[in-house]
Design a protein around this motif. Sequence first.
Motif, short mmCIF file in Angstrom:
data_model
loop_
_atom_site.label_atom_id
_atom_site.label_comp_id
_atom_site.label_asym_id
_atom_site.label_seq_id
_atom_site.Cartn_x
_atom_site.Cartn_y
_atom_site.Cartn_z
N GLU A 474 104.45 33.63 -22.72
CA GLU A 474 105.41 34.16 -21.75
C GLU A 474 106.28 33.04 -21.17
OE1 GLU A 474 104.25 36.89 -18.74
OE2 GLU A 474 102.88 37.98 -20.05
N ALA A 475 105.64 31.91 -20.83
CA ALA A 475 106.38 30.80 -20.24
C ALA A 475 107.40 30.23 -21.23
CB ALA A 475 105.42 29.70 -19.78
N LEU A 476 107.00 30.12 -22.51
CA LEU A 476 107.91 29.58 -23.52
C LEU A 476 109.05 30.55 -23.82
CD1 LEU A 476 105.37 27.93 -26.00
CD2 LEU A 476 106.97 26.76 -24.47
N THR A 477 108.78 31.85 -23.67
CA THR A 477 109.82 32.85 -23.91
C THR A 477 110.91 32.78 -22.84
OG1 THR A 477 108.18 34.30 -24.93
CG2 THR A 477 110.23 35.33 -24.23
N THR A 478 110.51 32.52 -21.60
CA THR A 478 111.50 32.47 -20.51
C THR A 478 112.11 31.07 -20.35
OG1 THR A 478 109.73 32.05 -18.91
CG2 THR A 478 110.41 34.34 -19.22
N TYR A 479 111.48 30.05 -20.94
CA TYR A 479 111.97 28.67 -20.85
C TYR A 479 113.35 28.57 -21.52
CZ TYR A 479 112.08 23.67 -22.18
OH TYR A 479 112.43 22.36 -22.40
N THR A 480 114.29 27.87 -20.90
CA THR A 480 115.67 27.83 -21.40
C THR A 480 116.00 26.58 -22.21
OG1 THR A 480 116.37 26.90 -19.27
CG2 THR A 480 116.56 29.30 -19.54
N HIS A 488 98.11 25.36 -34.94
CA HIS A 488 97.31 26.11 -35.91
C HIS A 488 97.15 27.56 -35.47
CE1 HIS A 488 94.15 24.84 -32.95
NE2 HIS A 488 93.83 26.10 -33.10
N ASP A 489 97.74 27.92 -34.33
CA ASP A 489 97.59 29.26 -33.76
C ASP A 489 98.71 30.17 -34.29
OD1 ASP A 489 97.59 31.54 -32.11
OD2 ASP A 489 96.73 30.43 -30.44
N LEU A 495 104.92 34.62 -32.20
CA LEU A 495 105.58 35.16 -31.01
C LEU A 495 106.65 34.22 -30.45
CD1 LEU A 495 102.62 36.80 -29.03
CD2 LEU A 495 104.46 37.96 -30.25
N VAL A 496 106.54 32.93 -30.73
CA VAL A 496 107.46 31.96 -30.11
C VAL A 496 108.56 31.50 -31.07
CG1 VAL A 496 107.65 29.65 -29.10
CG2 VAL A 496 105.76 31.15 -28.44
N ALA A 497 108.18 31.18 -32.31
CA ALA A 497 109.14 30.55 -33.23
C ALA A 497 110.08 31.57 -33.86
CB ALA A 497 108.39 29.79 -34.32
#
Length: 624
Positions: A474-480, A488-489, A495-497
């Motif tokens: 969630e934090a990485l999604t909202t990070y600008t 390895h996850d 979800l992020v890349a």
Amino acid sequence: MRHAGAMLRINEISYSVAGRVLIDHASVTIPDGHKVGIVGRNGTGKTTLFRLIRGELALEGGEISLPSRARIGGVAQEVPGNEVSLIDTVLAADTERAELLAESETATAAGRISDIQTRLADIDAWSAEGRASNILKGLGFTDAEQRMPCSAFSGGWRMRVALAGVLFAQPDLLLLDEPTNYLDLEGALWLESYLARYPHTVLIVSHDRELLNRAVGSILHLEDKKLTLYQGGYETFAETRAARLAAAESEARKQDARRAHLQSFVDRFRAKASKAVQAQSRLKMIAKLKPITTPQEAALKRFTFPEPEELSPPIIRVENGVVGYDGKPVLSRLDLRIDQDDRIALLGRNGEGKSTLSKLLSGRLELMQGRITKASKLRVGFFAQHQVDELHIDETPIDHIRRLRPTETPARLRARLGGFGIGAEQAETLVGRLSGGQKARLSLMLATIDAPHMLILDEPTNHLDIESREALVEALTTYTGAVILVSHDMHLLSLVADRLWLVKDGNVAPYEGDLESYRAMLLSSDKPAKAAKTAESSKPAKVKKPSRDAVLALKKDAKNCEQRIEKLSEMKTRVAAKLADPAIYDDIHGLKEWQKKFAEIERALTLAETLWMEALERLETAES
């Protein structure tokens, strides 16, 4: 038979640490051959449960029983840094084979010699070196490295050797505690595949959702001092458990907002598609997303990354770059561009150069040849496991942050720590007494304190529990800022890349497939070519109806196209807002860059919409 039929019975067990009850009258039965993932919040006693099963700790009540001849195996610590080769170290882990081979050299009685040879044949001793070598290869060791002494490798790599030894010995009950913490993505995917076909019982403590979805058939949840066994992988467990929890009002509001957003997306394309009913599948998928924690739990898990100001794109440009060490190139012909809204995952086996690229991008390594251009005010944050290990164990988190912000008030420093889930009590606790997850949170806070425009994360989820990993997503999604991710996850990566770079054969290039195709490629490359050929030749000449897997693949393709459109639409909105700001017209160079980016996004959006329509039509055809 070499192996006893292991069945683990845990009956009404209780155990306390320093007066605090960890497990209270808990019971569960694990049938022979079952693969079970153990989950629970950090500190609930998962590792303690393993120690109780092994008999290292004494129960206060109840009993744990196994068949009398069952062998228990696990990785307690790294192998010693001695002069024994990796392959010989792994071979020695099968103690019965090692003892029989040693006795075969000294035995003189004909009957005993015959017994030894028969037993060696029974346990397939002569193919042992090939099996051991394959396991080491799967965990990242080349043929040449397998012949090198253990002393040539660092602790993390020697942990892999210890894991290889345990897997080779094939105990009846295999206990693994966070094994992927010292593996890379490629090693983790290999282990996932290996465990799924392991012939005996496996208990694995893990916070890796993809591993828990693919490698195990049931989930054992340690919560409120009790053990509850759920059938199915992690997603099934999360859904079942969520159904038992009261629906939180805040979660319902969040899902309503998601539905509204997705509905508008579906409406937008309804007129274009011949039958856009398939787009509704996205809504159904979101509807299945159930809260897996209570709001109180979630509040303890948050991450709050500071927001950087926006820089003109690109923030980094590398042209015809060569980078390496001591005059020897590791990566060549680098032609890379990074914008502030990029989310890039670095793929590639260990030793191919992912760390070298990270060092170049973070400014800790200079180009040997070529040109690198960075935005003038660019700030880069860097997080890696070694930084967690370098924290001062005799200082508190407040001490660490005060060193970087000496003029800020104690209240402000505590607020900063609170934004990373480090509470008031932990803020004043010596780092040496904090859990691995709390140390990781402190290191992440220190890495992002200057509001970096680009954040390089090397295995950020080690020691984070599942709820913390969700909070990080969630934090990485909202990070600008931009994100460069090595992990390895698979769940985190998916979800992020939104861009994949493959670091291979001294080069860095975009990977055109998705994570699933990368996973399939890695696993297929480990199988013998003959098997692949046989499978190919056994395909029917004419397929009357698409298989279930083919339909699922088409659905995934359509979903990926849809997500790409969503992402591009968001980017287009952001860039349009930037172009609407009168201030940008004072900077002609910056204006041209933003206009160029807007045109690129529009072209990409048109293509993405076309691909989505084609994907929907293929899916319609397959389903009808």
